[in-house]
Scaffold this motif. Structure first.
Motif, PDB file in Angstrom:
ATOM      1  N   SER A 122       6.446  -2.039  -1.213  1.00 15.60           N
ATOM      2  CA  SER A 122       6.244  -1.442   0.283  1.00 15.60           C
ATOM      3  C   SER A 122       6.510  -0.160   0.012  1.00 15.60           C
ATOM      4  N   ARG A 129       4.989  -0.064   5.359  1.00 20.18           N
ATOM      5  CA  ARG A 129       3.614  -0.315   4.721  1.00 20.18           C
ATOM      6  C   ARG A 129       4.228  -1.374   3.898  1.00 20.18           C
ATOM      7  N   SER A 177      -0.720  -5.542   6.737  1.00 23.93           N
ATOM      8  CA  SER A 177      -0.739  -3.876   5.952  1.00 23.93           C
ATOM      9  C   SER A 177      -0.825  -3.788   4.659  1.00 23.93           C
ATOM     10  N   LYS A 229      -3.662  -1.894   3.524  1.00 23.14           N
ATOM     11  CA  LYS A 229      -3.533  -0.119   3.645  1.00 23.14           C
ATOM     12  C   LYS A 229      -2.594  -0.004   2.405  1.00 23.14           C
ATOM     13  N   THR A 230      -1.454  -1.041   1.996  1.00 22.40           N
ATOM     14  CA  THR A 230      -0.563  -0.772   1.204  1.00 22.40           C
ATOM     15  C   THR A 230      -1.421  -0.574  -0.241  1.00 22.40           C
ATOM     16  N   ASP A 281      -1.773  10.689   4.429  1.00 16.39           N
ATOM     17  CA  ASP A 281      -0.544   9.125   4.129  1.00 16.39           C
ATOM     18  C   ASP A 281      -0.204   9.259   2.382  1.00 16.39           C
TER      19      ASP A 281
END
Length: 436
Positions: A112, A141, A148, A151-152, A197
């Protein structure tokens, strides 16, 4: 080099006809003769503004370390403010993040990342700083979460690619980055978004990741600088101007005898200004990003302002999107609010085209466009923005635009003659100090 005085030019026939056609609707005679600015006294208001800008910039520098980022009890407020880092520093931070992720996996907590939230609700406009800032909100994330996991995965891949770029000391474009893994990214907007990000996570500017946007902005006029050791004289760049490089850190030794910077929304207006050598008529630097500004142009404009202490006058369409473009230059974009300290250039003056100019200069009805419902909604939304509310003159002009439900492009001035912009409109505005 000071240009030789020009002979008074005879007014174009098209301009005379336009003046007769609109005399009834205009408080001024639109068939104006070309305005001379060769007498230095006519630049008085611009020179006063320049002195004010320089004094304000110097005051900002003196109190740079004592900003609103400190709360009432003297502790630094928690906001995301990124720094310009070199490749070694970015590599060290990436490796720290990945080591922490690997340790979490080995200890059974899974993969994460804690990423600063860049949503609108986690941003605020700080009036003392005159820009948008990112607040302390964090998003988790988690690879184990269905919401998620994608996106991770993308974030992990982007960090791997950035690590490779920094290790090799090379740069790439956002488009090239997307094509390294099209099946995973699917659309460039997804890789672009995650790239921001990653910059937040690392705590650096996006350019520090060695990923840049393609060249978009152009500059022409009274400025010289060295680009990677090469001398660039922007008075000798022809009507096309000099492309603003995405690597602004390679620009050094900026010098200029300009009185101001003219920031232009559109390429068409830029071409007219460049072809007419407006920067010799009135000593200035002309910059455009051909619409929505890219990072390179924003960095370059801020650099000019910081080093030359020149006023910046904005020339945009008289519509809500023209103001949105100015707002991105001035206070930063919401998508990159984490980097507003490096990208924002506050205190840009709105020169034109303003809604009040449409009647004042007798813009013909056929050149005025009806605002769409989306235009009107955008205008009303902007009336609620803090940077508009803090400036009563801007608020009044935007309110007038929304009330009348009409807009106009810079090119509407061409109805009085192709050179009306450079021979009449801009010189009159500058001589009168007609900016807000």
């Amino acid at each position: 080099m000071v240009p030789k005085p020009r002979k008074r030019q005879r007014e174009p026939a098209g301009s005379r006809l336009a003046g007769k056609r609109n005399r009834a609707t205009s408080s001024l005679d639109t068939a104006r003769a070309p305005v001379s600015l060769e007498d230095a006294s006519l630049l008085g208001k611009l020179q006063v503004l320049r002195r004010q800008i320089k004094a304000k910039d110097e005051e900002k520098q003196r109190r740079a370390q004592d900003t609103v980022l400190r709360s009432n009890n003297g502790h630094v407020a928690t906001r995301v403010e990124v720094l310009e880092l070199n490749s070694n520093q970015v590599l060290a931070e990436l490796e720290r993040i990945m080591l922490s992720a690997a340790t979490s996996i080995l200890e059974g907590r899974g993969l994460s990342y804690k990423v600063p939230r860049r949503s609108a609700g986690n941003q605020e406009y700080v009036e003392e700083l005159e820009r948008i800032v990112l607040k302390e909100g964090i998003a988790i994330r988690n690879f184990a979460s269905i919401a998620s996991v994608r996106k991770t995965t993308i974030m992990t891949r982007v960090m791997q690619l950035v690590h490779e770029l920094c290790s090799r000391r090379i740069h790439t474009t956002k488009r090239d980055l997307f094509y390294t893994d099209v099946k995973l990214f699917r659309q460039q907007t997804e890789s672009d978004d995650v790239l921001n990000d990653v910059a937040c996570l690392v705590g650096c500017t996006r350019n520090s990741l060695n990923v840049v946007a393609s060249e978009k902005g152009i500059v022409v006029g009274r400025v010289t600088f060295q680009e990677d050791g090469d001398l660039i004289d922007c008075t000798r760049m022809g009507v096309g101007g000099k492309a603003i490089p995405p690597y602004t850190d390679r620009i050094t030794n900026i010098t200029s005898d300009a009185e101001f910077i003219l920031l232009v929304e559109k390429d068409a207006a830029f071409m007219r200004l460049a072809e007419d050598r407006f920067y010799n008529r009135v000593k200035c630097i002309i910059v455009t990003a051909k619409g929505q500004p890219d990072v390179g142009t924003r960095l370059f404009l801020r650099r000019l302002k910081r080093e030359l202490h020149l006023p910046i006058l904005g020339l945009v369409d008289s519509d809500p999107y023209g103001l949105k473009i100015l707002s991105v230059y001035m206070s930063g974009s919401k998508g990159m609010s984490y980097d507003s300290a490096n990208l924002a250039t506050p205190d840009i003056k709105w020169l034109g085209i303003r809604p009040s100019d449409l009647d004042r200069y007798g813009i013909p009805e056929q050149c005025r466009l009806a605002m769409t419902e989306n235009d009107i909604k955008t205008g009303k939304d902007m009336l609620e923005e803090d940077f508009i509310k803090k400036n009563p003159a801007w608020y009044h002009e935007l309110s007038l635009m929304v009330k009348r439900r009409e807009k106009a492009e810079i090119q509407a001035l061409s109805s009085f003659g192709f050179q009306y912009l450079t021979e009449v409109y801009l010189p009159e505005k500058i001589r009168a100090g007609d900016w807000i």
